[in-house]
Write a protein that holds these residues in place. Structure first.
Motif, PDB file in Angstrom:
ATOM      1  N   SER A  71      45.917   1.010  72.086  1.00  0.00           N
ATOM      2  CA  SER A  71      44.531   0.860  72.550  1.00  0.00           C
ATOM      3  C   SER A  71      44.446   0.565  74.048  1.00  0.00           C
ATOM      4  O   SER A  71      43.406   0.793  74.661  1.00  0.00           O
ATOM      5  CB  SER A  71      43.823  -0.236  71.760  1.00  0.00           C
ATOM      6  N   ASP A  72      45.534   0.068  74.647  1.00  0.00           N
ATOM      7  CA  ASP A  72      45.531  -0.233  76.084  1.00  0.00           C
ATOM      8  C   ASP A  72      46.030   0.927  76.938  1.00  0.00           C
ATOM      9  O   ASP A  72      46.099   0.807  78.155  1.00  0.00           O
ATOM     10  CB  ASP A  72      46.408  -1.457  76.367  1.00  0.00           C
ATOM     11  N   TRP A  73      46.400   2.047  76.321  1.00  0.00           N
ATOM     12  CA  TRP A  73      46.984   3.148  77.060  1.00  0.00           C
ATOM     13  C   TRP A  73      45.958   3.846  77.945  1.00  0.00           C
ATOM     14  O   TRP A  73      44.817   4.088  77.525  1.00  0.00           O
ATOM     15  CB  TRP A  73      47.611   4.165  76.115  1.00  0.00           C
ATOM     16  N   THR A  74      46.350   4.191  79.167  1.00  0.00           N
ATOM     17  CA  THR A  74      45.496   4.954  80.076  1.00  0.00           C
ATOM     18  C   THR A  74      46.006   6.398  80.100  1.00  0.00           C
ATOM     19  O   THR A  74      47.165   6.650  80.423  1.00  0.00           O
ATOM     20  CB  THR A  74      45.546   4.362  81.501  1.00  0.00           C
TER      21      THR A  74
ATOM     22  N   ALA B 290      41.021   9.265  65.029  1.00  0.00           N
ATOM     23  CA  ALA B 290      41.854   8.065  65.035  1.00  0.00           C
ATOM     24  C   ALA B 290      43.023   8.134  66.014  1.00  0.00           C
ATOM     25  O   ALA B 290      43.710   7.136  66.214  1.00  0.00           O
ATOM     26  CB  ALA B 290      42.392   7.806  63.625  1.00  0.00           C
ATOM     27  N   VAL B 291      43.254   9.281  66.637  1.00  0.00           N
ATOM     28  CA  VAL B 291      44.398   9.403  67.545  1.00  0.00           C
ATOM     29  C   VAL B 291      44.040   8.912  68.944  1.00  0.00           C
ATOM     30  O   VAL B 291      42.871   8.830  69.310  1.00  0.00           O
ATOM     31  CB  VAL B 291      44.951  10.851  67.609  1.00  0.00           C
TER      32      VAL B 291
ATOM     33  N   ILE C 161      37.383  13.487  61.384  1.00  0.00           N
ATOM     34  CA  ILE C 161      37.660  14.913  61.548  1.00  0.00           C
ATOM     35  C   ILE C 161      39.113  15.136  61.131  1.00  0.00           C
ATOM     36  O   ILE C 161      40.032  14.717  61.834  1.00  0.00           O
ATOM     37  CB  ILE C 161      37.440  15.369  63.000  1.00  0.00           C
ATOM     38  N   THR C 162      39.303  15.767  59.998  1.00  0.00           N
ATOM     39  CA  THR C 162      40.648  15.999  59.483  1.00  0.00           C
ATOM     40  C   THR C 162      41.213  17.288  60.054  1.00  0.00           C
ATOM     41  O   THR C 162      40.569  18.327  60.020  1.00  0.00           O
ATOM     42  CB  THR C 162      40.639  16.072  57.943  1.00  0.00           C
ATOM     43  N   CYS C 163      42.416  17.190  60.599  1.00  0.00           N
ATOM     44  CA  CYS C 163      43.112  18.343  61.176  1.00  0.00           C
ATOM     45  C   CYS C 163      44.526  18.386  60.604  1.00  0.00           C
ATOM     46  O   CYS C 163      45.036  17.383  60.109  1.00  0.00           O
ATOM     47  CB  CYS C 163      43.184  18.219  62.689  1.00  0.00           C
ATOM     48  N   ASP C 164      45.151  19.537  60.716  1.00  0.00           N
ATOM     49  CA  ASP C 164      46.512  19.710  60.215  1.00  0.00           C
ATOM     50  C   ASP C 164      47.486  19.869  61.368  1.00  0.00           C
ATOM     51  O   ASP C 164      47.132  20.340  62.446  1.00  0.00           O
ATOM     52  CB  ASP C 164      46.609  20.953  59.325  1.00  0.00           C
TER      53      ASP C 164
END
Length: 102
Positions: free
Chosen positions: A93-96, A20-21, A2-5
C-alpha cells in the motif's frame, strides 16, 4: 470487482481481481519485444503479474496478455532492487508507481 485471467508460472489459467492489485512499474516487456508491460502485485497471493499490450495495428487495435512473473524477472528487467521487492511484499500500500516509459 473486476475478474481477469492470467497464466501462472506452471502455465495454468488463474483469476485475479483487477481492483485488488497494486501497480508497480510500467516499461517494455522482456518476454515480448515491443510490447508495453505493466507489472502489478496481487497482495492476496503475493504474486507479480505482467500485463502486456502489443503495439497497435493500423486500425489502433492491440492484443493483451497476462502472465505471472517471478521476482528475478522484475528485478532484472524493471530496475527494482531486492529491497524494493521485499517492501512491496511486506506492505504494497505504500508503493509509489514507477513509469519507465516517461
Amino acid at each position: 470487482m473486476i475478474t481477469c485471467d492470467y497464466f501462472d508460472l506452471a502455465g495454468n489459467r488463474q483469476s485475479y481481481d483487477l481492483d485488488a492489485v497494486v501497480d508497480i512499474v510500467r516499461g517494455e516487456s522482456s518476454k515480448k519485444a515491443g510490447w508495453v508491460a505493466l507489472i502489478v502485485f496481487e497482495p492476496a497471493s503475493k504474486k507479480f503479474i505482467e500485463l502486456r499490450d502489443s503495439p497497435p495495428d493500423p486500425r489502433g487495435n492491440s492484443k493483451d496478455e497476462a502472465e505471472e512473473v517471478d521476482e528475478n524477472y522484475v528485478v532484472s528487467n524493471f530496475q527494482l532492487s531486492e529491497s524494493d521487492i521485499d517492501a512491496i511484499k511486506n506492505d504494497s500500500s505504500d508503493w509509489t508507481f514507477i513509469d519507465l516509459n516517461k
